[in-house]
Motif scaffolding. Sequence first.
Motif, mmCIF file in Angstrom:
data_model
loop_
_atom_site.group_PDB
_atom_site.id
_atom_site.type_symbol
_atom_site.label_atom_id
_atom_site.label_comp_id
_atom_site.label_asym_id
_atom_site.label_seq_id
_atom_site.Cartn_x
_atom_site.Cartn_y
_atom_site.Cartn_z
ATOM 1 N N ALA A 83 63.197 37.888 28.429
ATOM 2 C CA ALA A 83 62.082 36.940 28.425
ATOM 3 C C ALA A 83 62.326 35.798 29.409
ATOM 4 N N LEU A 84 63.557 35.303 29.455
ATOM 5 C CA LEU A 84 63.881 34.246 30.411
ATOM 6 C C LEU A 84 63.727 34.748 31.847
ATOM 7 N N ALA A 85 64.148 35.993 32.077
ATOM 8 C CA ALA A 85 63.974 36.568 33.412
ATOM 9 C C ALA A 85 62.494 36.688 33.762
ATOM 10 N N GLY A 86 61.700 37.186 32.817
ATOM 11 C CA GLY A 86 60.269 37.343 33.070
ATOM 12 C C GLY A 86 59.558 36.035 33.312
ATOM 13 N N SER A 87 60.082 34.960 32.730
ATOM 14 C CA SER A 87 59.432 33.663 32.873
ATOM 15 C C SER A 87 59.506 33.120 34.297
ATOM 16 N N VAL A 88 60.427 33.646 35.093
ATOM 17 C CA VAL A 88 60.505 33.229 36.499
ATOM 18 C C VAL A 88 60.148 34.359 37.466
ATOM 19 N N LEU A 89 60.405 35.608 37.065
ATOM 20 C CA LEU A 89 60.148 36.736 37.964
ATOM 21 C C LEU A 89 58.672 36.937 38.255
ATOM 22 N N LEU A 90 57.802 36.460 37.391
ATOM 23 C CA LEU A 90 56.369 36.626 37.647
ATOM 24 C C LEU A 90 55.973 36.028 38.985
ATOM 25 N N ASP A 91 56.655 34.975 39.401
ATOM 26 C CA ASP A 91 56.283 34.312 40.656
ATOM 27 C C ASP A 91 56.685 35.107 41.896
ATOM 28 N N ILE A 92 57.298 36.267 41.705
ATOM 29 C CA ILE A 92 57.545 37.148 42.851
ATOM 30 C C ILE A 92 56.228 37.525 43.522
ATOM 31 N N ASP A 93 55.137 37.511 42.742
ATOM 32 C CA ASP A 93 53.846 37.880 43.331
ATOM 33 C C ASP A 93 53.359 36.858 44.367
ATOM 34 N N HIS A 94 54.039 35.714 44.482
ATOM 35 C CA HIS A 94 53.689 34.764 45.537
ATOM 36 C C HIS A 94 54.189 35.221 46.911
ATOM 37 N N VAL A 95 55.163 36.122 46.930
ATOM 38 C CA VAL A 95 55.683 36.613 48.211
ATOM 39 C C VAL A 95 54.595 37.349 48.994
ATOM 40 N N PRO A 96 53.940 38.360 48.418
ATOM 41 C CA PRO A 96 52.837 38.979 49.173
ATOM 42 C C PRO A 96 51.671 38.029 49.404
ATOM 43 N N LEU A 97 51.443 37.110 48.457
ATOM 44 C CA LEU A 97 50.331 36.174 48.606
ATOM 45 C C LEU A 97 50.470 35.349 49.880
ATOM 46 N N TYR A 98 51.662 34.838 50.130
ATOM 47 C CA TYR A 98 51.858 33.939 51.267
ATOM 48 C C TYR A 98 52.347 34.640 52.535
ATOM 49 N N SER A 99 52.630 35.948 52.448
ATOM 50 C CA SER A 99 53.164 36.629 53.620
ATOM 51 C C SER A 99 52.202 37.659 54.209
ATOM 52 N N PHE A 100 51.705 38.583 53.381
ATOM 53 C CA PHE A 100 50.910 39.650 53.992
ATOM 54 C C PHE A 100 49.679 40.065 53.185
ATOM 55 N N TRP A 101 49.468 39.486 51.999
ATOM 56 C CA TRP A 101 48.345 39.942 51.167
ATOM 57 C C TRP A 101 47.637 38.752 50.525
ATOM 58 N N PRO A 102 46.981 37.931 51.302
ATOM 59 C CA PRO A 102 46.299 36.760 50.726
ATOM 60 C C PRO A 102 45.179 37.142 49.759
ATOM 61 N N GLY A 103 44.670 38.367 49.885
ATOM 62 C CA GLY A 103 43.597 38.796 49.001
ATOM 63 C C GLY A 103 44.007 39.011 47.564
ATOM 64 N N ILE A 104 45.334 38.923 47.283
ATOM 65 C CA ILE A 104 45.788 39.090 45.908
ATOM 66 C C ILE A 104 45.451 37.880 45.042
ATOM 67 N N ALA A 105 45.107 36.770 45.673
ATOM 68 C CA ALA A 105 44.760 35.561 44.924
ATOM 69 C C ALA A 105 43.407 35.730 44.255
ATOM 70 N N ALA A 106 43.286 35.215 43.048
ATOM 71 C CA ALA A 106 41.998 35.220 42.358
ATOM 72 C C ALA A 106 41.042 34.275 43.066
ATOM 73 N N GLU A 107 39.784 34.583 42.977
ATOM 74 C CA GLU A 107 38.775 33.790 43.682
ATOM 75 C C GLU A 107 38.786 32.343 43.215
ATOM 76 N N GLY A 108 38.827 31.428 44.190
ATOM 77 C CA GLY A 108 38.734 30.010 43.875
ATOM 78 C C GLY A 108 40.043 29.352 43.514
ATOM 79 N N GLY A 109 41.174 30.052 43.682
ATOM 80 C CA GLY A 109 42.445 29.432 43.323
ATOM 81 C C GLY A 109 43.577 29.957 44.173
ATOM 82 N N GLY A 110 44.755 29.432 43.958
ATOM 83 C CA GLY A 110 45.899 29.791 44.778
ATOM 84 C C GLY A 110 46.927 30.625 44.066
ATOM 85 N N ARG A 111 46.578 31.215 42.919
ATOM 86 C CA ARG A 111 47.534 32.055 42.203
ATOM 87 C C ARG A 111 47.050 33.507 42.197
ATOM 88 N N PRO A 112 47.984 34.443 42.275
ATOM 89 C CA PRO A 112 47.600 35.855 42.304
ATOM 90 C C PRO A 112 46.968 36.302 40.988
#
Length: 201
Positions: A83-112
């Motif tokens: 659970a502690l690992a999952g509480s930080v590992l979720l933010d791995i999805d910011h790597v594609p968001l800021y590098s090669f897949w900006p479309g992963i963000a939900a509409e109107g916000g900056g989180r995938p």
Amino acid sequence: MTRPSAPPRATPRWLEAVGSSRWIVLLPFCGLLFVVALDAALAYRHWPVVLAGLIDEPGHLVTAALLLATLLPWRACALAPWALAGSVLLDIDHVPLYSFWPGIAAEGGGRPVTHSLITAAVLLAGAAAVRRWRIPLVGLATGVLLHLVRDLASGPGAPLLFPWTEAWVRVSERSYLALVAVAAVVATVRLARSVSARGSG
């Protein structure tokens, strides 16, 4: 003749290791102060994305630890590391968001869109399907939910109900800090009782 199964452990191994030390009960309030300090640092100025992440991730970890110490039965402590690992590992999805897949963000916000309940649901489905991975996957799903607790009170919130809706869900930072403060109190009481029981045992 089968051997009787051992009774469930009343306290986790790490708590047994500290014996009857009274200092352990101060950890939850230290965690609360740490979260407050991190949030103050984040509010002080606008940080570059990487630095903001480095400041924010310990906040996720400590928030998760406090809520686990409040809600998780000692007998289920095997879930805690995952659970502690999952509480930080979720933010791995910011790597594609800021590098090669900006479309992963939900509409109107900056989180995938993976910052939603669907991620926890997928992990729980995997836990139901693959028995030998049940503890890790349930733990990771728990960590995802604990991660979202903090994210709901920062920035735009989170697209909690994606894919059913991309509407952002947000709560006030005061509500979040109040929850963390209550968790610190309850965790302190739980730890004090466990330490007291071991000291008198």
